[in-house]
Design a protein around this motif. Structure first.
Motif, PDB file in Angstrom:
ATOM      1  N   LEU A  34       7.328  -3.694  -7.130  1.00 25.39           N
ATOM      2  CA  LEU A  34       7.029  -2.519  -7.696  1.00 25.39           C
ATOM      3  C   LEU A  34       7.731  -1.188  -6.917  1.00 25.39           C
ATOM      4  N   ALA A  35       7.333  -1.341  -5.536  1.00 26.01           N
ATOM      5  CA  ALA A  35       7.789  -0.306  -4.565  1.00 26.01           C
ATOM      6  C   ALA A  35       9.462  -0.208  -4.458  1.00 26.01           C
ATOM      7  N   ALA A  36       9.964  -1.354  -4.603  1.00 28.91           N
ATOM      8  CA  ALA A  36      11.387  -1.359  -4.675  1.00 28.91           C
ATOM      9  C   ALA A  36      12.193  -0.593  -6.015  1.00 28.91           C
ATOM     10  N   VAL A  37      11.463  -0.736  -7.252  1.00 26.53           N
ATOM     11  CA  VAL A  37      11.834  -0.253  -8.162  1.00 26.53           C
ATOM     12  C   VAL A  37      11.505   1.279  -8.174  1.00 26.53           C
ATOM     13  N   CYS A  38      10.600   1.672  -7.810  1.00 31.62           N
ATOM     14  CA  CYS A  38      10.366   3.277  -7.757  1.00 31.62           C
ATOM     15  C   CYS A  38      11.287   3.691  -6.627  1.00 31.62           C
ATOM     16  N   ALA A  39      11.615   3.090  -5.658  1.00 31.37           N
ATOM     17  CA  ALA A  39      12.473   3.724  -4.592  1.00 31.37           C
ATOM     18  C   ALA A  39      13.996   3.823  -5.297  1.00 31.37           C
ATOM     19  N   ASP A  40      14.295   2.731  -6.043  1.00 31.37           N
ATOM     20  CA  ASP A  40      15.628   2.866  -6.602  1.00 31.37           C
ATOM     21  C   ASP A  40      15.643   4.261  -7.776  1.00 31.37           C
ATOM     22  N   LEU A  41      14.269   4.438  -8.316  1.00 32.99           N
ATOM     23  CA  LEU A  41      14.279   5.451  -9.343  1.00 32.99           C
ATOM     24  C   LEU A  41      14.470   6.809  -8.432  1.00 32.99           C
ATOM     25  N   LEU A  42      13.812   6.992  -7.555  1.00 32.42           N
ATOM     26  CA  LEU A  42      13.631   8.199  -6.722  1.00 32.42           C
ATOM     27  C   LEU A  42      14.946   8.447  -5.846  1.00 32.42           C
ATOM     28  N   GLY A  43      15.738   7.406  -5.711  1.00 34.76           N
ATOM     29  CA  GLY A  43      17.265   7.816  -4.784  1.00 34.76           C
ATOM     30  C   GLY A  43      16.553   7.924  -3.398  1.00 34.76           C
ATOM     31  N   ARG A  44      16.499   9.117  -2.962  1.00 37.78           N
ATOM     32  CA  ARG A  44      15.979   9.055  -1.683  1.00 37.78           C
ATOM     33  C   ARG A  44      14.430   9.089  -1.664  1.00 37.78           C
ATOM     34  N   VAL A  45      13.763   8.297  -0.929  1.00 41.91           N
ATOM     35  CA  VAL A  45      12.347   8.440  -0.927  1.00 41.91           C
ATOM     36  C   VAL A  45      11.688   9.307  -0.076  1.00 41.91           C
ATOM     37  N   TYR A  46      12.230   9.804   1.276  1.00 46.07           N
ATOM     38  CA  TYR A  46      11.878  10.743   2.076  1.00 46.07           C
ATOM     39  C   TYR A  46      11.580  12.092   1.506  1.00 46.07           C
ATOM     40  N   GLY A  47      10.382  12.352   1.681  1.00 43.50           N
ATOM     41  CA  GLY A  47       9.811  14.130   1.100  1.00 43.50           C
ATOM     42  C   GLY A  47       9.769  14.016  -0.428  1.00 43.50           C
ATOM     43  N   LYS A  48       9.497  12.901  -1.245  1.00 45.06           N
ATOM     44  CA  LYS A  48       9.338  12.852  -2.597  1.00 45.06           C
ATOM     45  C   LYS A  48       7.966  12.884  -2.842  1.00 45.06           C
ATOM     46  N   ARG A  49       7.539  13.337  -4.123  1.00 49.66           N
ATOM     47  CA  ARG A  49       5.949  13.481  -4.278  1.00 49.66           C
ATOM     48  C   ARG A  49       5.845  12.319  -5.308  1.00 49.66           C
ATOM     49  N   GLY A  74       8.133   7.668   4.141  1.00 48.64           N
ATOM     50  CA  GLY A  74       8.132   9.259   4.181  1.00 48.64           C
ATOM     51  C   GLY A  74       8.046   9.869   2.876  1.00 48.64           C
ATOM     52  N   ALA A  75       7.384   9.134   1.733  1.00 46.28           N
ATOM     53  CA  ALA A  75       7.053   9.807   0.509  1.00 46.28           C
ATOM     54  C   ALA A  75       5.779  10.480   0.713  1.00 46.28           C
ATOM     55  N   TRP A  76       5.516  11.517  -0.062  1.00 41.28           N
ATOM     56  CA  TRP A  76       3.949  12.046  -0.172  1.00 41.28           C
ATOM     57  C   TRP A  76       3.317  11.159  -1.241  1.00 41.28           C
ATOM     58  N   ASP A 111       7.275  14.087  -8.553  1.00 37.94           N
ATOM     59  CA  ASP A 111       8.672  13.334  -8.816  1.00 37.94           C
ATOM     60  C   ASP A 111       8.620  12.206  -9.517  1.00 37.94           C
ATOM     61  N   LEU A 112       7.568  11.376  -9.319  1.00 41.44           N
ATOM     62  CA  LEU A 112       7.367   9.945  -9.882  1.00 41.44           C
ATOM     63  C   LEU A 112       5.949   9.837 -10.292  1.00 41.44           C
ATOM     64  N   ILE A 113       5.495   9.426 -11.434  1.00 48.55           N
ATOM     65  CA  ILE A 113       4.186   8.632 -11.571  1.00 48.55           C
ATOM     66  C   ILE A 113       3.918   7.214 -11.739  1.00 48.55           C
ATOM     67  N   VAL A 114       3.032   6.820 -11.007  1.00 41.81           N
ATOM     68  CA  VAL A 114       2.755   5.204 -11.048  1.00 41.81           C
ATOM     69  C   VAL A 114       1.724   5.006 -11.802  1.00 41.81           C
ATOM     70  N   ASP A 115       1.789   4.274 -12.816  1.00 37.22           N
ATOM     71  CA  ASP A 115       0.641   4.000 -14.017  1.00 37.22           C
ATOM     72  C   ASP A 115       0.256   2.717 -13.577  1.00 37.22           C
ATOM     73  N   GLY A 116      -0.937   2.857 -12.839  1.00 39.68           N
ATOM     74  CA  GLY A 116      -1.832   1.661 -12.357  1.00 39.68           C
ATOM     75  C   GLY A 116      -3.116   1.683 -13.066  1.00 39.68           C
ATOM     76  N   LEU A 117      -3.276   2.142 -14.144  1.00 45.82           N
ATOM     77  CA  LEU A 117      -4.625   2.327 -14.779  1.00 45.82           C
ATOM     78  C   LEU A 117      -4.980   1.109 -15.426  1.00 45.82           C
ATOM     79  N   VAL A 118      -4.389   0.356 -16.219  1.00 49.93           N
ATOM     80  CA  VAL A 118      -4.889  -0.932 -16.767  1.00 49.93           C
ATOM     81  C   VAL A 118      -3.657  -1.747 -16.902  1.00 49.93           C
ATOM     82  N   GLY A 119      -3.899  -3.108 -16.767  1.00 46.64           N
ATOM     83  CA  GLY A 119      -2.770  -3.997 -17.064  1.00 46.64           C
ATOM     84  C   GLY A 119      -3.040  -4.838 -18.232  1.00 46.64           C
TER      85      GLY A 119
END
Ligand SMILES: NC(=O)C1=CN([C@@H]2O[C@H](COP(=O)(O)OP(=O)(O)OC[C@H]3O[C@@H](n4cnc5c(N)ncnc54)[C@H](O)[C@@H]3O)[C@@H](O)[C@H]2O)[C@@H](O)CC1
Ligand SMILES: Nc1ncnc2c1ncn2[C@@H]1O[C@H](COP(=O)(O)OP(=O)(O)O)[C@@H](O)[C@H]1O
Ligand SMILES: [K+]
Length: 485
Positions: A34-49, A74-76, A111-119
């Motif tokens: 999951l983190a790898a996909v988020c990082a891809d989508l963000l491009g640069r992770v450092y400093g992103k919200r 380094g993301a917020w 900059d990115l929202i992760v939906d971990g409400l229900v699966g």
């Protein structure tokens, strides 16, 4: 073949696998993917919200551990804790990595929202405060990555009751869930990324399956050295009427483009003239009376597009269905069999190709209910009527008793225009005539038709005739390694 599973099937497989592994291993694998996909989508992770929507179950746990990984880069990372409880170890890990608990207003600037409400543990429509959070997340500017399944989508069916996350990407764990392949769920999922957590060997027979181009390549008949037009398969088309001539032209066109050795068309004067003018390749019989006695031998029939629903049409339908070859029943002929179900009692195979409205009449269900639960209704129709069912619409599904439902993934909403269904009937009918079973003819037909639709559209309106014209290019794409988009 892409296969998908119900929530219960996944839970069963997870259970078996978890028994062999140290506690928490699967969640760590899930979070890493999951983190790898988020990082891809963000491009640069450092400093992103990054804002995590965290529910009370393990879906929230996945989000928290992925948040931990992003925070370490380094993301917020802020977590909105929405449930009555929280995955404690996951939250502690996020905190140690520099994450924090935040209020929902953080969504606005994410900059990115992760939906971990229900699966896969969700049941029924989302409750508060999840509903309101989902609506705010959908309205926010940042893209949403859904964990496992977009919250609000039923993992097992694709059903959506009330608000549901509209994800840019869904990162699904271990295996596809059925609800990610079937609308309306599929439409909410965005691009689906599968994270391998090692479930493979523990999975049972799939609930649904989607053909790939390689599968269609294997199934599609090709002419060999010994072939002649009769051996390749002759399709009869009983379609069109003095009122509806175009349906006959389009069904014959679809069939000719999909590789029938020959197409025999039978109908009254007006469509006969049109079919002759458009398709000199077809062998045409003008019917003076509603009888198919003089049409000649065929290996399968397409019955119904534009046929009308009066006495003449009923007599033609009765004769075609009294033959001993497979019959594809579409459009007006579906209305005829809805009125007279006895027509379906025949020893040879039947493939019906309704849209939701036609299926509603056939199984006396509500059209909106069918659209909301396509799999369930296609399965029910196959069982009740004892036929193969290709249910058309935003996701085309093919159901036959005791087989996984096949879901088509190639379509485009540009196909929602008059006459494209007639082309599909011709394409699937030609495959039936070439010897494919109803199940394979329907699923390969839908695949090629969807692909032809995409080729014909290229992001702009298409006509049904364009779709028929694009069918050979679609076949070439699956058989010759051409592009599949
Ligand atoms: N078990 C494991 O080790 C693994 C689990 N995984 C994750 O765990 C998820 C399943 O976790 P759970 O079984 O804990 O279930 P979920 O986290 O999907 O949901 C269960 C929680 O949601 C609440 N809930 C259910 N329906 C609701 C509704 N309509 N409105 C509001 N709240 C609702 C329940 O009260 C419960 O607290 C998977 O989807 C996946 O994300 C993956 O990490 C793979 C490994
Ligand atoms: N929203 C959509 N997305 C993808 N395909 C669609 C959509 N709506 C309709 N289609 C496809 O378009 C075709 C329409 O067929 P049908 O409803 O029989 O129309 P007609 O009778 O005018 O030919 C079917 O193949 C169907 O699956
Ligand atoms: K989710």
């Amino acid at each position: 073949m892409r296969t998908a599973y119900t929530a219960d099937q996944i839970r069963g497989a997870e259970h078996e696998l978890m028994a062999r592994l140290p506690e928490g291993t699967l969640m760590q694998r899930a979070a890493t993917g999951l983190a790898a996909v988020c990082a891809d989508l963000l491009g640069r992770v450092y400093g992103k919200r990054v804002v995590l929507l965290v529910g009370s179950g393990d879906n929230g746990g996945d989000a928290l551990y992925a948040g931990e990984r992003l925070a370490r880069r380094g993301a917020w990372v802020g977590a909105v804790l929405a449930g009555s409880k929280t995955h404690e170890a996951g939250l502690a890990a996020l905190m140690r990595a520099g994450g924090r608990v935040v209020e929902r207003d953080a969504l606005e600037r994410a900059d990115l929202i992760v939906d971990g409400l229900v699966g896969i543990g969700a049941s029924g429509a989302l409750r508060e405060p999840y509903r309101a959070l989902v609506e705010e997340a959908n309205a926010a500017r940042g893209p949403i990555v859904a964990v496992d399944v977009p919250s609000g989508v039923d993992a097992g069916s694709g059903r959506v009751e009330g608000p549901a996350v509209r994800a840019r990407v869904t990162v699904t764990m271990g295996a596809y869930k059925t609800g990610l392949l079937v609308d309306p769920g599929a439409e909410h999922a965005g691009t689906v990324e599968l994270v391998d957590i090692g479930l493979g060997a523990h999975l049972p027979d799939p609930d649904v399956a989607a053909l790939t181009g390689a599968d269609v390549d294997v199934l599609l008949p090709r002419p060999g050295n010994e072939s002649d037009k009769y051996r390749r398969g002759v399709l009869g088309v009983a379609a069109g009427s003095d009122t509806f001539t175009g349906a006959a032209v389009l069904a014959v066109g679809g069939a000719l483009r999909a590789g029938a050795g020959m197409v025999r068309y039978a109908g009254p004067g007006a469509p006969v003239a049109q079919v002759r003018a458009h398709w000199p390749e077809a062998v045409v019989t003008e019917l003076e009376r509603p009888s198919i006695d003089d049409v000649g031998r065929v290996q399968a029939w397409v019955l119904g597009p534009g046929l009308g629903t009066g006495d003449w049409a009923h007599e033609v339908a009765a004769q075609v269905l009294a033959s001993s070859v497979p019959v594809l029943i579409d459009a007006d002929a579906l209305t005829l069999v809805a009125r007279d179900r006895g027509l379906l009692r025949r020893p040879a195979p039947v493939l019906i190709t309704p849209h939701a409205g036609e299926l509603a009449r056939l199984i006396r269900a509500d059209r909106d209910d069918i659209e909301a639960a396509r799999l369930e209704h296609a399965r029910r129709a196959a069982a009740e009527l004892g036929v193969t069912v290709l249910l058309k619409g935003s996701t085309t599904v093919v159901a036959e008793e005791s087989r996984p439902v096949r879901v088509n993934v190639t379509g485009t909403s540009w196909l929602a225009t008059g006459g494209t269904g007639d082309v599909l009937a011709g394409v699937a009918g030609a495959l039936l005539a070439q010897g494919l079973s109803c199940y394979d003819a329907a699923s390969c037909g839908a695949f090629l038709h969807g692909l032809a639709g995409r080729r014909a559209a290229e992001g702009a309106p298409l006509t049904a005739a364009d779709v028929a014209t694009a069918v050979p290019a679609a076949i070439r794409a699956v058989t010759g390694g051409g592009r599949l988009s």
